[in-house]
Design an enzyme around this catalytic site. Sequence first.
Site, PDB file in Angstrom:
ATOM      1  N   ASP A  32       0.868  -1.186   0.000  1.00 49.02           N
ATOM      2  CA  ASP A  32       0.000   0.000   0.000  1.00 49.02           C
ATOM      3  C   ASP A  32       0.901   1.231   0.000  1.00 49.02           C
ATOM      4  OD1 ASP A  32      -3.262   0.126   1.189  1.00 49.02           O
ATOM      5  OD2 ASP A  32      -2.118   1.978   0.843  1.00 49.02           O
ATOM      6  N   ASN A  36      -4.467   6.660   0.447  1.00 50.41           N
ATOM      7  CA  ASN A  36      -5.862   6.801   0.882  1.00 50.41           C
ATOM      8  C   ASN A  36      -6.149   5.830   2.027  1.00 50.41           C
ATOM      9  OD1 ASN A  36      -8.464   7.818   0.850  1.00 50.41           O
ATOM     10  ND2 ASN A  36      -9.162   6.460  -0.786  1.00 50.41           N
ATOM     11  N   SER A 126     -15.716  -3.312 -11.293  1.00 54.22           N
ATOM     12  CA  SER A 126     -16.860  -2.579 -10.742  1.00 54.22           C
ATOM     13  C   SER A 126     -18.069  -2.726 -11.636  1.00 54.22           C
ATOM     14  CB  SER A 126     -16.467  -1.106 -10.648  1.00 54.22           C
ATOM     15  OG  SER A 126     -17.599  -0.308 -10.409  1.00 54.22           O
ATOM     16  N   TYR A 151     -12.648   7.215 -14.224  1.00 57.10           N
ATOM     17  CA  TYR A 151     -12.534   6.113 -13.260  1.00 57.10           C
ATOM     18  C   TYR A 151     -13.147   4.837 -13.839  1.00 57.10           C
ATOM     19  CZ  TYR A 151     -14.281   2.950  -9.716  1.00 57.10           C
ATOM     20  OH  TYR A 151     -14.606   1.810  -9.038  1.00 57.10           O
ATOM     21  N   LYS A 155     -11.480   0.949 -15.168  1.00 53.87           N
ATOM     22  CA  LYS A 155     -11.901  -0.426 -14.823  1.00 53.87           C
ATOM     23  C   LYS A 155     -12.159  -1.236 -16.100  1.00 53.87           C
ATOM     24  CE  LYS A 155     -11.534  -0.103 -10.415  1.00 53.87           C
ATOM     25  NZ  LYS A 155     -10.423  -0.808  -9.744  1.00 53.87           N
ATOM     26  N   TYR A 178     -17.684  -5.517  -8.409  1.00 57.46           N
ATOM     27  CA  TYR A 178     -18.417  -5.192  -7.175  1.00 57.46           C
ATOM     28  C   TYR A 178     -19.587  -4.281  -7.487  1.00 57.46           C
ATOM     29  CZ  TYR A 178     -13.547  -5.861  -5.536  1.00 57.46           C
ATOM     30  OH  TYR A 178     -12.274  -6.293  -5.330  1.00 57.46           O
ATOM     31  N   ASN A 200     -19.497   8.667  -1.004  1.00 56.24           N
ATOM     32  CA  ASN A 200     -20.404   7.523  -1.041  1.00 56.24           C
ATOM     33  C   ASN A 200     -21.489   7.675   0.022  1.00 56.24           C
ATOM     34  OD1 ASN A 200     -17.473   6.023  -1.835  1.00 56.24           O
ATOM     35  ND2 ASN A 200     -19.211   5.696  -3.177  1.00 56.24           N
ATOM     36  N   PHE A 219     -29.669  12.679  -3.579  1.00 63.26           N
ATOM     37  CA  PHE A 219     -29.533  13.234  -4.925  1.00 63.26           C
ATOM     38  C   PHE A 219     -30.667  12.805  -5.846  1.00 63.26           C
ATOM     39  CE2 PHE A 219     -24.822  12.998  -3.731  1.00 63.26           C
ATOM     40  CZ  PHE A 219     -24.777  14.324  -3.330  1.00 63.26           C
ATOM     41  N   ARG A 232     -29.660   0.683  -5.714  1.00 60.88           N
ATOM     42  CA  ARG A 232     -28.332   0.065  -5.797  1.00 60.88           C
ATOM     43  C   ARG A 232     -28.336  -1.259  -5.040  1.00 60.88           C
ATOM     44  NH1 ARG A 232     -27.969   3.524  -8.898  1.00 60.88           N
ATOM     45  NH2 ARG A 232     -26.478   5.231  -9.071  1.00 60.88           N
TER      46      ARG A 232
END
Length: 340
Positions: A32, A36, A126, A151, A155, A178, A200, A219, A232
């Site tokens: 790592d 983040n 994703s 982003y 992926k 995911y 998130n 939103f 979701r």
Amino acid sequence: MAQILVTGGLGFIGSHTVVELIAAGHEPIIVDNLSNSTISVLDGIAAISGKRPAFEQVDLKEKSQVQDLFKKYSSIKGIIHFAAFKAVGESVGKPLEYYENNLGSLVYILQEMRDHHLDNLIFSSSCTVYGEADELPITESSPVKVAISPYGNTKQVGEELIQAASEAHDFNVISLRYFNPIGAHPSAQIGESPLGVPLNLVPFVTQTAAGVREQLSVFGDDYETRDGTNERDYIHVVDVAKAHVVALGRLLNRKNEDAYEVYNLGTGKGSTVLEVIQSFERVSASKLNYKIVERRRGDVTAAYADTTKANEVLGWFAEKSLDDAIADAWRWEKKIRNID
Ligand code: UD1
């Protein structure tokens, strides 16, 4: 027992996967760059597992660092690659950083796999690759749509890059797509710790309840869903973590049918934003301060998984409910904020 390199192993999904790898008798090596995450996550992993895994602070977009890493750990049996930037909105303003970090590092890892004759890679993909899917629930054969963000494109391209490399160099690879991983370890020793204002939903909910944020903005409530808010597939991070151990076992035992396989990781059940808020209010026995605001750019109306393939082929099932995940996320938030 196998030595497994886990990149991004101090991140949200990575750290939970490290815990499950240790529980399954593997020996994870965490890589790592702490961009983040924090080193204290290692303490959380050690508290749960009774073992402190090896840790290497390496920046995977530095080729020489990747080379040194693979020289040191040339006898690993597999790699689980989580390390990546993941903020959709941020990626729009910083596309070059996203491509460099998410794809540069992947190219270097694949090159080292080739040069050290290594096999067995698990890639964090994703559901974002499906975009606004034409049919729900979303199966693995749903078409990959034009990405709405850099982003998302990293992926998609990451999957293509891996597929090409696995064909050329005989790697065995599983990409796990995911849906929305949430929650925390039930022990509250590790969880999600976004830097700055959370983007998130669930960390924003728990931070609002903890008094760190004043109010949650929902939103949009004019989508074509049962209550007008986005739907979701929220899945407990421990279920996601366990799927990695199962997928890894499939590769290590040469049970994979194809050199490159893809699986959706979700619960198969969609929940709306308002249902997530209701779940929070139920498990915390408190009211959440929220208001409905404008739609957020780039949000799809609904996305939830058809999990048949993961269920039948991997024999993996999501075991935890939305309420379990929200309760664990809340327990974690209270712990890090010192709330009783
Ligand atoms: C998206 C991607 C996911 C990606 C993730 C990375 C899709 C379907 N999902 O997740 O693949 O890995 O970004 O971050 O493309 N919401 C609010 N208020 C908030 C925050 C969120 O109402 O303050 C709503 C959003 O509008 C959305 C839901 O909550 O409907 C979930 O949002 P979020 O947690 O950001 O995840 P996704 O955008 O679904």
